[in-house]
Design a protein around this motif. Structure first.
Motif, PDB file in Angstrom:
ATOM      1  N   LEU A  97       0.774  -1.359   0.281  1.00 44.37           N
ATOM      2  CA  LEU A  97       0.147  -0.592  -0.266  1.00 44.37           C
ATOM      3  C   LEU A  97       1.201   1.521   0.170  1.00 44.37           C
ATOM      4  CD1 LEU A  97      -2.751  -0.924   2.709  1.00 44.37           C
ATOM      5  CD2 LEU A  97      -2.901  -0.038   0.149  1.00 44.37           C
ATOM      6  N   PHE A  98       1.677   1.126   0.929  1.00 46.36           N
ATOM      7  CA  PHE A  98       2.598   2.405   0.701  1.00 46.36           C
ATOM      8  C   PHE A  98       4.320   2.655  -0.338  1.00 46.36           C
ATOM      9  CE2 PHE A  98       1.427   2.211   5.565  1.00 46.36           C
ATOM     10  CZ  PHE A  98       0.640   3.786   5.120  1.00 46.36           C
ATOM     11  N   VAL A  99       3.858   1.570  -1.068  1.00 43.19           N
ATOM     12  CA  VAL A  99       4.751   1.685  -1.937  1.00 43.19           C
ATOM     13  C   VAL A  99       4.259   2.668  -3.056  1.00 43.19           C
ATOM     14  CG1 VAL A  99       5.728   0.964  -3.733  1.00 43.19           C
ATOM     15  CG2 VAL A  99       6.891   0.139  -2.014  1.00 43.19           C
ATOM     16  N   ALA A 100       3.471   1.981  -3.454  1.00 44.16           N
ATOM     17  CA  ALA A 100       1.864   2.447  -4.027  1.00 44.16           C
ATOM     18  C   ALA A 100       1.571   3.855  -4.106  1.00 44.16           C
ATOM     19  CB  ALA A 100       0.660   1.472  -4.624  1.00 44.16           C
ATOM     20  N   LEU A 101       1.457   4.095  -2.783  1.00 42.65           N
ATOM     21  CA  LEU A 101       1.045   5.404  -2.427  1.00 42.65           C
ATOM     22  C   LEU A 101       1.640   6.484  -2.513  1.00 42.65           C
ATOM     23  CD1 LEU A 101      -1.731   7.252  -1.071  1.00 42.65           C
ATOM     24  CD2 LEU A 101      -0.818   7.189   1.413  1.00 42.65           C
ATOM     25  N   ALA A 102       3.233   6.445  -2.394  1.00 42.32           N
ATOM     26  CA  ALA A 102       4.594   7.113  -2.397  1.00 42.32           C
ATOM     27  C   ALA A 102       4.417   7.104  -3.815  1.00 42.32           C
ATOM     28  CB  ALA A 102       5.527   6.469  -2.473  1.00 42.32           C
ATOM     29  N   PHE A 103       4.507   5.972  -4.738  1.00 37.87           N
ATOM     30  CA  PHE A 103       4.369   6.277  -6.981  1.00 37.87           C
ATOM     31  C   PHE A 103       3.334   7.198  -6.691  1.00 37.87           C
ATOM     32  CE2 PHE A 103       3.689   4.619 -10.191  1.00 37.87           C
ATOM     33  CZ  PHE A 103       4.773   5.088 -11.242  1.00 37.87           C
ATOM     34  N   THR A 104       1.988   7.309  -6.884  1.00 38.85           N
ATOM     35  CA  THR A 104       0.840   7.802  -6.951  1.00 38.85           C
ATOM     36  C   THR A 104       1.059   8.476  -6.526  1.00 38.85           C
ATOM     37  OG1 THR A 104      -0.605   6.634  -5.592  1.00 38.85           O
ATOM     38  CG2 THR A 104      -0.679   5.828  -7.384  1.00 38.85           C
ATOM     39  N   LEU A 105       1.787   9.423  -5.261  1.00 33.33           N
ATOM     40  CA  LEU A 105       1.868  10.899  -4.656  1.00 33.33           C
ATOM     41  C   LEU A 105       2.728  11.243  -5.815  1.00 33.33           C
ATOM     42  CD1 LEU A 105       0.777  10.777  -0.968  1.00 33.33           C
ATOM     43  CD2 LEU A 105      -0.625  11.451  -2.181  1.00 33.33           C
ATOM     44  N   PHE A 106       3.551  10.562  -5.671  1.00 37.62           N
ATOM     45  CA  PHE A 106       4.212  11.804  -6.425  1.00 37.62           C
ATOM     46  C   PHE A 106       4.160  11.856  -7.794  1.00 37.62           C
ATOM     47  CE2 PHE A 106       7.747  11.316  -9.671  1.00 37.62           C
ATOM     48  CZ  PHE A 106       8.662  12.195  -9.139  1.00 37.62           C
ATOM     49  N   ILE A 112      -6.717  17.691  -5.283  1.00 38.90           N
ATOM     50  CA  ILE A 112      -7.231  17.053  -5.373  1.00 38.90           C
ATOM     51  C   ILE A 112      -7.663  14.815  -4.831  1.00 38.90           C
ATOM     52  CG2 ILE A 112     -10.120  16.517  -4.662  1.00 38.90           C
ATOM     53  CD1 ILE A 112     -10.139  19.354  -5.865  1.00 38.90           C
ATOM     54  N   GLN A 113      -7.085  14.704  -6.387  1.00 40.27           N
ATOM     55  CA  GLN A 113      -6.526  13.327  -6.521  1.00 40.27           C
ATOM     56  C   GLN A 113      -5.881  13.056  -5.421  1.00 40.27           C
ATOM     57  OE1 GLN A 113      -8.706  11.438  -8.206  1.00 40.27           O
ATOM     58  NE2 GLN A 113      -7.193   9.541  -8.966  1.00 40.27           N
ATOM     59  N   ALA A 114      -4.849  13.871  -4.870  1.00 50.14           N
ATOM     60  CA  ALA A 114      -3.570  12.960  -4.328  1.00 50.14           C
ATOM     61  C   ALA A 114      -4.266  13.373  -2.903  1.00 50.14           C
ATOM     62  CB  ALA A 114      -2.474  13.950  -4.033  1.00 50.14           C
ATOM     63  N   VAL A 115      -5.277  13.714  -2.948  1.00 52.59           N
ATOM     64  CA  VAL A 115      -6.374  13.467  -1.320  1.00 52.59           C
ATOM     65  C   VAL A 115      -6.925  12.523  -1.193  1.00 52.59           C
ATOM     66  CG1 VAL A 115      -7.962  14.491   0.299  1.00 52.59           C
ATOM     67  CG2 VAL A 115      -6.240  16.029  -0.296  1.00 52.59           C
ATOM     68  N   ALA A 116      -7.614  12.600  -2.562  1.00 49.94           N
ATOM     69  CA  ALA A 116      -8.159  10.537  -2.673  1.00 49.94           C
ATOM     70  C   ALA A 116      -7.376  10.118  -2.237  1.00 49.94           C
ATOM     71  CB  ALA A 116      -9.076  10.785  -3.608  1.00 49.94           C
ATOM     72  N   LEU A 117      -6.577   9.866  -3.118  1.00 51.72           N
ATOM     73  CA  LEU A 117      -5.007   8.500  -2.475  1.00 51.72           C
ATOM     74  C   LEU A 117      -5.146   8.076  -1.187  1.00 51.72           C
ATOM     75  CD1 LEU A 117      -3.542   9.426  -5.629  1.00 51.72           C
ATOM     76  CD2 LEU A 117      -3.988   7.511  -5.606  1.00 51.72           C
ATOM     77  N   ILE A 118      -4.917   9.118  -0.853  1.00 45.30           N
ATOM     78  CA  ILE A 118      -4.649   8.871   0.726  1.00 45.30           C
ATOM     79  C   ILE A 118      -5.972   8.555   1.610  1.00 45.30           C
ATOM     80  CG2 ILE A 118      -4.125   9.601   2.821  1.00 45.30           C
ATOM     81  CD1 ILE A 118      -2.168  12.151   1.332  1.00 45.30           C
ATOM     82  N   GLY A 119      -6.511   9.666   1.677  1.00 45.29           N
ATOM     83  CA  GLY A 119      -8.130   8.847   1.784  1.00 45.29           C
ATOM     84  C   GLY A 119      -8.244   7.227   1.302  1.00 45.29           C
ATOM     85  N   ALA A 120      -8.265   6.648   0.065  1.00 44.22           N
ATOM     86  CA  ALA A 120      -8.396   5.228   0.008  1.00 44.22           C
ATOM     87  C   ALA A 120      -7.320   4.398   0.516  1.00 44.22           C
ATOM     88  CB  ALA A 120      -8.416   5.072  -1.617  1.00 44.22           C
ATOM     89  N   VAL A 121      -6.280   4.864   0.892  1.00 44.07           N
ATOM     90  CA  VAL A 121      -5.868   3.542   1.571  1.00 44.07           C
ATOM     91  C   VAL A 121      -5.696   4.330   3.292  1.00 44.07           C
ATOM     92  CG1 VAL A 121      -2.987   3.656   2.763  1.00 44.07           C
ATOM     93  CG2 VAL A 121      -3.304   4.358  -0.089  1.00 44.07           C
ATOM     94  N   VAL A 122      -6.276   5.143   3.662  1.00 43.36           N
ATOM     95  CA  VAL A 122      -6.696   5.508   4.940  1.00 43.36           C
ATOM     96  C   VAL A 122      -7.962   4.673   5.064  1.00 43.36           C
ATOM     97  CG1 VAL A 122      -7.741   6.466   6.748  1.00 43.36           C
ATOM     98  CG2 VAL A 122      -5.952   7.833   5.263  1.00 43.36           C
ATOM     99  N   LEU A 123      -9.047   4.434   4.116  1.00 40.39           N
ATOM    100  CA  LEU A 123     -10.220   3.510   4.438  1.00 40.39           C
ATOM    101  C   LEU A 123      -9.716   2.173   4.401  1.00 40.39           C
ATOM    102  CD1 LEU A 123     -12.388   6.222   2.481  1.00 40.39           C
ATOM    103  CD2 LEU A 123     -12.632   5.044   4.464  1.00 40.39           C
ATOM    104  N   THR A 124      -8.639   2.068   3.186  1.00 43.95           N
ATOM    105  CA  THR A 124      -8.248   0.099   3.393  1.00 43.95           C
ATOM    106  C   THR A 124      -7.701  -0.331   4.862  1.00 43.95           C
ATOM    107  OG1 THR A 124      -7.542   0.600   0.748  1.00 43.95           O
ATOM    108  CG2 THR A 124      -7.165  -0.876   1.717  1.00 43.95           C
ATOM    109  N   ILE A 125      -6.853   0.511   5.404  1.00 44.65           N
ATOM    110  CA  ILE A 125      -6.063   0.570   6.966  1.00 44.65           C
ATOM    111  C   ILE A 125      -7.205   0.133   7.376  1.00 44.65           C
ATOM    112  CG2 ILE A 125      -5.035   0.742   8.301  1.00 44.65           C
ATOM    113  CD1 ILE A 125      -2.984   1.943   5.743  1.00 44.65           C
ATOM    114  N   SER A 126      -8.858   0.518   7.289  1.00 44.58           N
ATOM    115  CA  SER A 126      -9.462   0.640   8.527  1.00 44.58           C
ATOM    116  C   SER A 126     -10.612   0.175   8.451  1.00 44.58           C
ATOM    117  CB  SER A 126      -9.525   2.612   9.205  1.00 44.58           C
ATOM    118  OG  SER A 126      -9.937   2.417   7.458  1.00 44.58           O
TER     119      SER A 126
END
Lengths: 611, 276
Positions: free
Chosen positions: A393-402, A433-447
């Motif tokens: 998840l975090f690798v994907a997040l880091a990459f997509t945020l980048f 905004i898309q970056a925020v959505a990406l973070i949101g999706a990861v947070v939701l997945t973790i919870s």
């Protein structure tokens, strides 16, 4: 010395055209299938799945005869060019001199690796590292060959190393090779070849599937067709973007060429291309939907298919609508302006970009539905063991945020006129905004709410990349043309981040889920025809685009440097093109069937020995 | 068998007919609503054909992707042909070929409609203009200094002087535009000049995002300079009323007009991508 010769009085250009196109198709075959085979083999080694290894082996079997086909057609192409267009070839050999030797050496290298890779398969079962290493070398040679070949064609479109005053070539081989359109062409061809490889494998599997007798064989070829289709669509997703990039670079290389391509004589070829690509997308989806039949549990999702079908066909309709719709005189006067309303809104780039992205998102959605058809009760994220999930998840997040944030800032920092600035800030805000959505999706997945996370991402991408940016594209076209190129890159960036993230979330969310068996082999024949159709369409598309790429030079051998003074320097009509491409297709498939048949002979021998 | 539910076969056929009728008779109202004006705007025949084909494709995809759906569609046909009502059977057997035959007949019979033509609005720029750029946008340092002197701009920065030059040229172009182009292209460049209604092929609306905003400035220069006579056949020069202005104006004046056309339309020329 004559500048041009003929071959028994035939039209030399058509002779070269046909041979070149057939050679190119085989070359694409032997470029793509090794990439495919090697990846499958590597996955097999990683996962310990014997099926994968067998599949890779079977694919390689096709290669040996395909390789000699490539060599033979390449030889014929070389001869025909030297015989029919001696003066042009003299120019080319003067320019590329050493490059041509390197090409020949690479060819030998590729041949060696190929046969080694194939014949040593059983022997190196215990030394997979060596085998995969050779496979890697094989691909390296293959890609180098493609790139050298590309440099010749791209040189003909955008020559470099030319003295502007005299028109003489004064550069080095390297300068000629690294001409302006070289890299865009490399990228586009490479990706397209992978798509082609996937669909060729799919078609091969489909033909075999329909001919097999036992259940095991059926299961095997059904699975193979699935993999082929999967690779084909997977690679097709970035393809429109690579094509857009190439087109843009053609425009930069020469606005005249760009205009002929998009607005002038060749604009209708893009409508034909749109038809082909639309059917490719629809066909690939069709195959996925049909494949849901082999899965128990897919009933839960089949009801969505009608909507997906509707969306794809709608996108197709927009994608297809030409800017200059053919009209009768009466219609023209009733419309009362230059463009009909549908053309005005659907016929322009802004709309096309939006629907292509929607089509890609929908295809991906189909794939997710397919994937989850056999998954049932999931294990909540917090109860899953291991840290692999977090890492993924975090690798994907880091990459997509980048991708999103990085691109957002680079847009903000772009050097453009002041009037354009505010438009760019809007685009970069969407990226943030898309970056925020990406973070949101990861947070939701973790919870433990992975599904909601996926929906969030789909929604934000569809709303921003398709709806808002689709409309915004029209605003930009009018007020700030400069910003359009940023817009289309942004759309793609959003869609790609959505795909990456949602795929990872999907893998994590369902990783420990209960699954049901997939009944491989339980497919109707219609789906197999879809696989064959995909391959046929791909060949047609390649033939069509070959005509466009080459035809853009109009009456130049080498654009703006060496004029084509032969009687065949005119641009063939679309109608003529369909005949030639159709003929190429028939010859290619006849030869390919021969290749398939030849490879089945060794298969029979192996089996006979085993008994 | 339940008699109440109408079967999937008929659902499909009826949906097809409804959507087709919507394309044919419904969309003109929508187009009129969007565009305004008082006549209905039909969906052109080619568009109708294209969308109908897509509709058929969509329906075919939908009925055939699963074995169940396929059987639901196909089953009633087979059952009807095998053991349906005999009278109905013969009626269908006779009417179907007649309908198809009539369709083919009316499709191919000679009619008095004008032929369907493709018109390419933006044909290729002649090769000789491929590398030409608007000189007025790239003044030489001497020109800048000269302009500074003429206009008494004192120690103003070079960039500002350039902007002032462009503004002056655009203003001059505007005057030429309003004097010469406005009758056709309209004073707001919206293609609604007082004479515009007189031409079957209307003067182009420059504010349309698909018009001059999609081409480089040189392109407009060429079109204004050479007018309709230099259009290639695929752009039907015989339909176009666009005059050639090279007899009346110098190249420099034409560049000014081009700049003004963009300015009045609030559009920007397409920039050739940078060559790296």
């Amino acid at each position: 010395m004559e500048a041009y010769n003929t071959f028994f009085g035939l039209d030399s250009r058509i002779v070269v055209w046909i041979i070149a196109q057939i050679h190119l198709l085989f070359a694409a075959f032997v470029l793509a299938v090794p990439v495919f085979a090697l990846s499958v083999e590597a996955i097999g080694v990683k996962s310990g799945d014997k099926r994968m290894d067998d599949l890779a082996h079977e694919l390689t079997k096709l290669l040996s005869s395909a390789f000699s086909m490539t060599a033979a057609t390449g030889g014929i192409l070389g001869f025909s060019l030297f015989c029919l267009y001696p003066e042009f070839m003299r120019y080319m050999t003067n320019v590329f001199n050493e490059g041509m030797f390197i090409y020949a050496l690479c060819f030998i290298g590729e041949g060696f690796c190929l046969y080694f890779y194939y014949y040593s398969w059983d022997r190196t079962q215990n030394n997979k590292a060596l085998h995969i290493g050779i496979g890697g070398l094989l691909n390296l040679f293959g890609v180098t060959l493609m790139m050298i070949g590309n440099s010749w064609t791209s040189f003909m479109m955008s020559p470099s190393g030319i003295d502007q005053e005299t028109g003489e070539f004064v550069g080095t081989v390297w300068e000629a090779t690294t001409n302006f359109l070289w890299q865009p062409l490399n990228i586009h061809r490479f990706i397209a070849n992978i798509v082609f490889g996937g669909f060729i494998v799919g078609a091969y599997a489909a033909v075999k599937f329909m001919g097999c007798k036992t259940k095991e064989e059926k299961a095997h070829y059904d699975w193979m067709g699935y993999i082929g289709n999967f690779v084909g669509i997977g690679a097709m997703i970035p393809l429109p973007f690579a094509g857009y990039f190439l087109g843009r670079e053609v425009y930069s290389a020469s606005p005249v060429m760009g205009n002929i391509m998009m607005g002038g004589r060749f604009s209708w070829t893009f409508i034909v291309q749109a038809i082909l690509i639309g059917i490719l997308f629809l066909g690939a989806n069709y195959y996925l939907w049909a494949g849901m039949e082999r899965i128990k549990g897919s009933e839960r999702y089949t009801k969505y298919i009608k909507y997906l079908n509707g969306i794809i066909v709608f996108c197709f309709a927009v994608w297809l609508t030409p800017h200059n719709l053919p009209l009768t005189g009466e219609e023209r006067s009733l419309i009362g302006e230059q463009y009909h309303i549908i053309s005005k809104y659907f016929g322009v780039m802004a709309a096309k970009n939006a629907v292509v992205n929607l089509m890609i998102l929908t295809t991906f959605f189909s794939f997710l539905l397919y994937r989850r058809s056999n998954k049932f009760k999931t294990v909540p994220f917090t109860q899953q063991q291991g840290s692999g999930k977090f890492i993924a998840l975090f690798v994907a997040l880091a990459f997509t945020l980048f991708m999103t944030v990085g691109y957002g800032f680079s847009i903000l920092g772009a050097h453009v006129d002041v009037e354009v600035k505010p438009y760019l800030s809007f685009i970069s805000i969407c990226l943030f905004i898309q970056a925020v959505a990406l973070i949101g999706a990861v947070v939701l997945t973790i919870s433990n709410k992975g599904l909601i996370g996926q929906w969030l991402l789909f929604a934000s991408t569809a709303i921003m990349a398709v709806l808002i940016m689709g409309i915004y594209g029209f605003v930009l076209m009018k007020n700030a043309n400069m910003a359009l190129r940023f817009l289309s890159v942004t759309q793609v960036a959003m869609v790609i981040t959505c795909l990456i993230m949602n795929a990872v979330i999907d893998a994590v969310y369902y990783s420990k889920a209960e699954t049901s068996e997939i009944e491989w082999g339980k497919m109707h024949y219609r789906s197999q025809f879809a696989l064959i159709l995909l391959c046929v369409l791909m060949v047609m598309t390649m033939g069509l685009m070959g005509y466009v790429r080459s035809g853009l030079r109009e009456n130049w051998h080498i654009y703006a440097v060496l004029k084509d003074t032969s009687p065949w320097s005119f641009t063939p009509t679309l109608f003529n093109m369909t005949w030639v491409v159709g003929l190429v297709m028939v010859i290619f498939f006849a030869l390919t069937s021969m290749v398939f048949w030849l490879s089945s002979l060794t298969g029979k021998k192996d089996e006979a020995e085993a008994h | 068998m339940q008699k109440k539910r109408i079967n999937f076969f008929w659902v499909t056929i009826i949906s097809f007919v409804i959507v087709y009728l919507f394309f044919k008779f419904g969309t003109p109202f929508i187009f009129k609503g969007i565009k305004g004006g008082d006549n209905l705007i039909p969906l052109p025949g080619t568009g109708l054909l294209m969308y109908t084909m897509l509709l058929i494709l969509a329906i075919f995809t939908y009925i055939s992707f699963s074995a169940k759906k396929f059987e639901e569609f196909y089953g009633p046909i087979v059952r009807f042909l095998r053991d349906g009502n005999r009278a109905a059977y013969w009626i269908v057997m006779i009417i179907t070929p007649l309908v198809i035959g009539f369709g083919v007949f009316s499709w191919t019979k000679p009619k008095s409609v004008s032929p369907t033509g493709i018109r390419i609005q933006h044909p290729g720029l002649p090769g000789s203009l491929g590398t030409v750029e608007n000189p007025l946008r790239h003044p030489s340092p001497e020109d800048i200094e000269k302009f500074r002197g003429e206009e008494n701009l004192g120690s103003m920065g070079e960039e500002e002087v350039k902007l002032a030059m462009i503004e002056k040229y655009t203003n001059e172009g505007r005057a030429l535009y309003q004097a010469n182009c406005h009758p056709c292209h309209g004073c707001a460049a919206d293609g609604n000049g007082p004479q515009a209604d007189g031409f079957r092929l209307r003067p182009v609306n420059f504010t349309d995002p698909g018009a001059i905003a999609t081409v480089v400035e040189t392109y407009v220069f060429w079109r204004v300079k050479e007018g309709n006579p230099s259009l290639p056949p695929e752009s039907t020069p015989w339909d176009s009323a666009m005059p050639a202005w090279k007899y009346d104006y110098s190249d420099e004046q034409i560049w000014k007009i081009a700049m003004a056309a963009y300015d009045i339309a609030h559009a920007m020329p397409r920039m050739p991508e940078e060559v790296h």
